[in-house]
Design an enzyme around this catalytic site. Structure first.
Site, PDB file in Angstrom:
ATOM      1  N   GLY A 712     -38.122 -22.326 -66.405  1.00 49.59           N
ATOM      2  CA  GLY A 712     -39.189 -21.956 -67.320  1.00 49.59           C
ATOM      3  C   GLY A 712     -39.253 -20.452 -67.481  1.00 49.59           C
ATOM      4  N   SER A 713     -40.160 -19.993 -68.346  1.00 50.36           N
ATOM      5  CA  SER A 713     -40.312 -18.565 -68.564  1.00 50.36           C
ATOM      6  C   SER A 713     -41.783 -18.248 -68.760  1.00 50.36           C
ATOM      7  CB  SER A 713     -39.505 -18.117 -69.785  1.00 50.36           C
ATOM      8  OG  SER A 713     -39.928 -18.814 -70.943  1.00 50.36           O
ATOM      9  N   GLY A 714     -42.149 -17.000 -68.455  1.00 53.21           N
ATOM     10  CA  GLY A 714     -43.534 -16.583 -68.564  1.00 53.21           C
ATOM     11  C   GLY A 714     -43.644 -15.208 -69.170  1.00 53.21           C
ATOM     12  N   PHE A 716     -43.807 -12.235 -67.811  1.00 58.44           N
ATOM     13  CA  PHE A 716     -43.061 -11.116 -67.246  1.00 58.44           C
ATOM     14  C   PHE A 716     -41.680 -11.497 -66.743  1.00 58.44           C
ATOM     15  CE2 PHE A 716     -47.550  -9.934 -66.562  1.00 58.44           C
ATOM     16  CZ  PHE A 716     -47.576  -8.799 -67.356  1.00 58.44           C
ATOM     17  N   GLY A 717     -41.261 -12.738 -66.929  1.00 61.04           N
ATOM     18  CA  GLY A 717     -39.952 -13.074 -66.410  1.00 61.04           C
ATOM     19  C   GLY A 717     -39.554 -14.508 -66.659  1.00 61.04           C
ATOM     20  N   THR A 718     -38.416 -14.859 -66.064  1.00 61.08           N
ATOM     21  CA  THR A 718     -37.807 -16.172 -66.229  1.00 61.08           C
ATOM     22  C   THR A 718     -37.570 -16.781 -64.859  1.00 61.08           C
ATOM     23  OG1 THR A 718     -36.678 -15.249 -68.155  1.00 61.08           O
ATOM     24  CG2 THR A 718     -35.943 -17.397 -67.378  1.00 61.08           C
ATOM     25  N   VAL A 719     -37.738 -18.110 -64.761  1.00 65.66           N
ATOM     26  CA  VAL A 719     -37.594 -18.793 -63.481  1.00 65.66           C
ATOM     27  C   VAL A 719     -36.362 -19.674 -63.509  1.00 65.66           C
ATOM     28  CG1 VAL A 719     -38.702 -20.280 -61.781  1.00 65.66           C
ATOM     29  CG2 VAL A 719     -40.095 -18.802 -63.237  1.00 65.66           C
ATOM     30  N   LYS A 734     -37.790 -16.264 -59.538  1.00 66.33           N
ATOM     31  CA  LYS A 734     -38.462 -15.676 -60.693  1.00 66.33           C
ATOM     32  C   LYS A 734     -37.891 -14.270 -60.908  1.00 66.33           C
ATOM     33  CE  LYS A 734     -43.050 -14.348 -62.405  1.00 66.33           C
ATOM     34  NZ  LYS A 734     -44.501 -14.331 -62.087  1.00 66.33           N
ATOM     35  N   ASP A 842     -55.074 -15.846 -63.597  1.00 60.72           N
ATOM     36  CA  ASP A 842     -54.274 -16.492 -64.636  1.00 60.72           C
ATOM     37  C   ASP A 842     -54.043 -17.967 -64.311  1.00 60.72           C
ATOM     38  OD1 ASP A 842     -52.925 -16.624 -67.039  1.00 60.72           O
ATOM     39  OD2 ASP A 842     -51.018 -15.951 -66.209  1.00 60.72           O
TER      40      ASP A 842
END
Length: 1013
Positions: A712-714, A716-719, A734, A842
């Site tokens: 997944g991605s958010g 501030f970054g990608t997992v 992450k 969050d």
């Protein structure tokens, strides 16, 4: 000649009858001997008279007929006989009464009982019979009493039971019967007592009871019957006892209920889903002795007309919604003073308000239980409360009571339990409380009591639990309390107590939990502490104790130990590592020194905390302590040689440091000034992790950060999913997007938040990577434990997920409730139970991850704030107009107006999360806009239209027939609404949210509780 023939004929017939008599008597005798042979050997002596030396009719527990000398009665009740029932008992063909209850017989009930066609009374209750009700038993058409209660009889209730039309008493309670009641029970028109209590029966019963007009007692509690209150019951004018508690009945009671059942003596309908007001006509049932309607949804007032019930002994109305939180709610209390037989009065967990009336002091002296717990009752406890000399339990906790404890309490010499916890009471604890010598439980916590702890408590020699925490008590701990040898729980935490712990603490040898945390206690810990061999919880944190830990090696059953925030010194006892039951040990912020054990329980860093002890070393890597070095040369070595080694080591070390410095300067020369400043901050948080991992290792573990491993991605970054080859462990990586503004702050916030906290519902941060990639760019990554079931968001909205990652099914109502409790529990931990309060900032479904058994773990602390550590200037820097304050739809409204970060913001996010989980709608759904929000959408549908706003997938997943889904959802959504109200100060505290959600689970899923909560 003719007369001779007649004589011979009569003589012959007489001989035949004599032979028949002899044979049948012998048959009875042999049958009983066979019965005795199946009885367990250790109990046969009880039936010692059953032998050929005594005439059959003189055998113990046997009754014969006066004319034919055949056995008509067998009564072996209460002899504790074991074994099985011999089938030869079916040969006792003249038997009318068979009483075998209160024994330990097992096996199945013999079919041969069906041969006893003369049988009137069959009592087999309180044994261990298994299997089905034998079909041949229904041949016993003369049965008037059939009692098979408290066994393990299973399967369904046979329809043939309806053929026993002479039955007056039928008791099948306490078995494993399931399915629906057969309609043929309506044939039993002579029944006066019918009990199916404590089985697994279900369905509606109105058809069955419609014809039971002569019923005197109906007991079908603790099953799964549902639907509305059966109208035919209202026609049973002879009914004296009605118990339908712990089922699924719903609807409201008829207003004329009392007029329809004028002979009722006991009415027990607790633990159902009845709503509406209590019928005032119940006061017309003049013979009513017991009225139990607890655990329903009743509203309105408690009728003062109950004061007319002169025979009333028990009134139980707890756990409803009675009252309006205002003046007038307690009017019924004054009326009940006329009920001179009243023994039990419990109206706990309602909405009763107003001042506690002085008239309660005029209650009957027969009153043993007065329970007003958890209402909105104000005022003070009447001075004459001591008039109720019969009281054994007085529960006034969780109200709004003020004032002092009256000294007349000392007159209640028979009081066993007294609670005024969680009120607003003040003043001193009266010395007279020591006159309550039978006191077993005393709960005074969460008030404003002041003064000293009365030494007279030492007179309460039966005291088991003494909880006086969270008050304003001062002075020393009375020595006299050490005389209360039965004491199991002693909690005096969060006061201002001074002095030291009494030296003879060891006299409390049965003490299970001791908490004196957060006081002003000092001095050395008593050596006798190690004699409290039953200890499971020892909480001494937040004081000024000094010296070393005394020998507590005998406390092998201890589960939790907290000595943090004291001045204790010396080494950590190695025997702590061998305490097999130990689940948590906190030695932080003391002056301990030396090596931390690495064996036993100290292998698991998640249950051990040793922060803030600068002279500790060693331990497992997760504790992040400095290594231990020997301070003395080994025996027999040359001192000058040792010094040379030291000099060489220092030189080599200095050279390495110089080379490292030159390399750092070279790298920095290629960085811009902004990145230099950012890098300076990184080591403080990253250094908290015991094991760093390189960029190259992570590149290999993720197959070059392949999209095939993308989770997944958010913001501030990608997992990515990664396999660490060192220990063959799957983890989640992450990777921060360092080009994104705020990414470094997010990295630092997450490291800072997670480095020191432990909770089973937090995603565990394993390590971090602070490195340079192969192109010379900054690289930051966080490595977490892998959650195989992905995010909650994926489960709630599978239609938005890629097909290969779509969950195999939808979440059940029970699973959603468990997940919500998991999330609420971890927020409560972050807000209240950490060393410093942490706001997540969050919370949303994508940040709630699920492990392989769907236990929830909260993740992504990139926006979190440690509230007590940073000052206002820090917040202003972090939360500028360009700063991120959370996710739209989940972020608290005050954040949008520049409000300060607080734990109340997390509560709001949790409320939205809860509403989304059970409605299936995101707060950003296109349905919502302007003032029409997810909150207002849910609120407008409660309570009548709750099913209109629920996730329809819940209805088709895991709910048994008749489950009160609407009532359960209403209560859950109400918690969500209370969490996300607009005003931060009016939002529900997370601790209360946890309690309410667990209470809902206990009520609706009591047979499916998860032990982990």
């Amino acid at each position: 000649m003719r007369s001779m023939r007649l004589f011979l004929l009569f003589a012959f017939n007489y001989l035949l009858l004599l032979e028949a008599y002899r044979f049948t008597e012998e048959t009875d005798k042999q049958s009983l001997l066979e019965f005795k042979s199946k009885v367990s050997e250790d109990k046969k002596a009880i039936l010692s008279s059953w032998n050929n030396s005594f005439p059959l009719c003189s055998w113990n527990r046997v009754k014969c007929g006066s004319r034919h000398k055949r056995i008509i009665g067998l009564d072996v009740r209460g002899l504790q006989l074991g074994g099985v029932i011999s089938p030869f008992i079916g040969n006792l063909s003249f038997l009318k009464v068979l009483l075998l209850e209160n024994n330990s017989f097992g096996g199945s009930i013999p079919q041969e009982l069906g041969s006893l066609f003369r049988l009137h009374h069959l009592l087999l209750g309180y044994n261990f019979f298994r299997g089905r009700i034998p079909s041949r038993l229904f041949n016993c058409s003369r049965l008037t009493t059939l009692d098979l209660s408290s066994n393990h009889v299973g399967e369904s209730v046979p329809s043939e039971l309806g053929s026993l039309t002479k039955l007056i008493v039928l008791d099948l309670s306490g078995n494993n019967l399931k399915g629906k009641l057969p309609a043929s029970l309506g044939n039993l028109t002579s029944l006066t007592v019918l009990s199916f209590n404590e089985n697994n029966l279900e369905g509606e019963i109105s058809d069955v009871v419609a014809r039971l007009t002569l019923m005197a007692a109906l007991d079908i509690g603790l099953n799964s019957f549902s639907g509305a209150f059966p109208p035919p019951i209202y026609n049973m004018s002879s009914l004296e006892l009605l118990n339908i508690a712990y089922n699924g009945f719903s609807g409201s009671l008829r207003p004329d209920f009392g007029d329809l059942l004028p002979n009722l003596e006991e009415l027990t309908i607790g633990s159902n889903y009845f709503t509406g007001a209590i019928p005032t006509t119940l006061a017309n049932i003049s013979n009513l002795q017991k009225l139990a309607m607890e655990l329903n949804g009743l509203t309105g007032s408690i009728p003062p007309s109950f004061g007319k019930l002169g025979n009333l002994q028990v009134l139980s109305l707890g756990s409803n919604s009675l009252g309006s939180r205002s003046f007038g709610d307690l009017e019924f209390l004054g009326a009940l003073t006329n009920c001179t037989q009243l023994n039990v009065l419990t109206v706990s967990r309602n909405r009763l308000g107003g001042d506690l009336p002085a008239s309660i002091s005029n209650f009957s002296m027969n009153l043993t239980i007065l329970d007003l717990y958890k209402n909105f009752i104000s005022g003070s406890i009447p001075h004459d409360i001591g008039n109720l000399i019969g009281l054994q339990q007085l529960s006034l906790g969780n109200n709004l009571l003020t004032g002092a404890l009256p000294t007349s309490l000392g007159k209640l010499s028979g009081l066993v339990e007294f609670s005024v916890s969680s009120n607003k009471m003040s003043g001193e604890i009266p010395f007279s409380i020591g006159n309550i010598t039978q006191l077993g439980k005393l709960y005074l916590y969460n008030n404003s009591f002041e003064g000293t702890i009365p030494a007279s408590l030492g007179n309460c020699s039966y005291l088991l639990e003494l909880i006086i925490e969270h008050n304003k008590l001062y002075g020393t701990i009375p020595q006299e309390i050490m005389q209360i040898s039965p004491l199991l729980l002693l909690s005096m935490s969060s006061n201002s107590l001074t002095g030291s712990l009494p030296k003879d603490f060891g006299r409390l040898e049965h003490l299970v939990n001791l908490s004196v945390a957060h006081n002003k206690l000092s001095g050395k810990l008593p050596e006798t502490l190690g004699k409290c061999l039953s200890m499971e919880g020892l909480y001494l944190q937040g004081n000024s104790f000094d010296g070393s830990i005394p020998d507590i090696s005998g406390l092998v059953g201890v589960k939790e130990v907290d000595f943090s925030y004291n001045n204790l010194s010396g080494s950590i006892p190695r025997y702590l590592a061998n305490f097999n039951s130990l689940e948590y040990v906190n030695l932080s912020y003391n002056n301990f020194e030396g090596k931390v054990p690495t064996e036993g329980k100290f292998k698991n860093a998640t249950i051990v905390s040793v922060f803030g002890n600068s002279n500790l070393c060693g331990g497992v890597l997760e504790l992040k302590l400095k290594p231990c070095f020997s301070q003395e040369p080994a025996k027999g070595t040359n001192h000058s040689s040792s010094k040379k080694k030291v000099v060489v080591g220092v030189c080599v070390g200095m050279s390495l440091l110089l080379l490292l410095f030159i390399a750092s300067v070279s790298l920095c020369w290629f960085k811009n000034r902004k990145k230099n400043k950012t890098n300076e901050a990184a080591p403080s948080a990253v250094g908290a992790f015991h094991e760093m991992i390189s960029y190259g290792d992570l590149r290999i573990a993720t197959d070059g950060f392949s999209s095939n491993n993308l989770i997944g991605s958010g913001s501030f970054g990608t997992v990515f999913k990664a396999l660490l080859p060192a220990d063959n462990k799957i983890v989640a990586v992450k990777v921060l997007n360092m080009q994104r503004h705020g990414a470094m702050k997010s990295f630092m916030a997450e490291c800072e938040a997670l480095k020191d906290i432990r909770h089973r519902n937090l995603v565990k941060l394993l390590t971090a990577c602070s490195s340079i990639d192969f192109q010379g760019n900054e690289f930051r990554a966080l490595i977490y434990e892998f959650m195989p079931n992905g995010s909650l968001d994926m489960w709630l909205h599978p239609e938005e997920v890629e097909e290969v990652r779509t969950p195999p099914r939808t979440l059940t109502l029970f699973e959603r409730l468990n997940i919500s409790i998991d999330v609420a529990s971890v927020l409560d931990y972050l807000h209240v139970h950490c060393h410093e309060a942490i706001a997540h900032c969050d919370l949303k479904p994508s940040n709630v991850l699920l492990d392989d058994d769907l236990t929830a773990h909260v993740s992504d602390f990139g926006l979190s704030r440690i509230l007590l550590k940073f000052d206002q200037e820090y917040f202003l820097n972090q939360l500028s107009s360009t700063g991120v304050r959370g996710t739209i739809g989940y972020a608290a409204p005050e954040y949008g107006m520049g409000g300060q970060i607080s734990i109340h913001g997390d509560v709001y996010s949790f409320g939205i999360l809860l509403l989304e989980m059970f409605s299936g709608k995101r707060p950003t759904n296109e349905l919502f806009g302007g003032n029409f929000t997810l909150h207002s959408y849910i609120k407008s549908a409660l309570p009548e239209r709750v099913l209109d706003v629920m996730d329809e997938l819940i209805l088709h997943n895991g709910l048994r027939i008749g489950f009160p889904v609407a009532e359960c959802l209403k209560m859950v959504l109400e918690v969500g609404l209370k969490c996300c109200v607009e005003s931060p100060m009016n939002r529900l505290a997370m601790s209360e949210a946890v309690k309410e959600l667990i209470s809902i689970r206990e009520r609706f899923f009591k047979s499916r509780r998860r032990d982990r909560h």
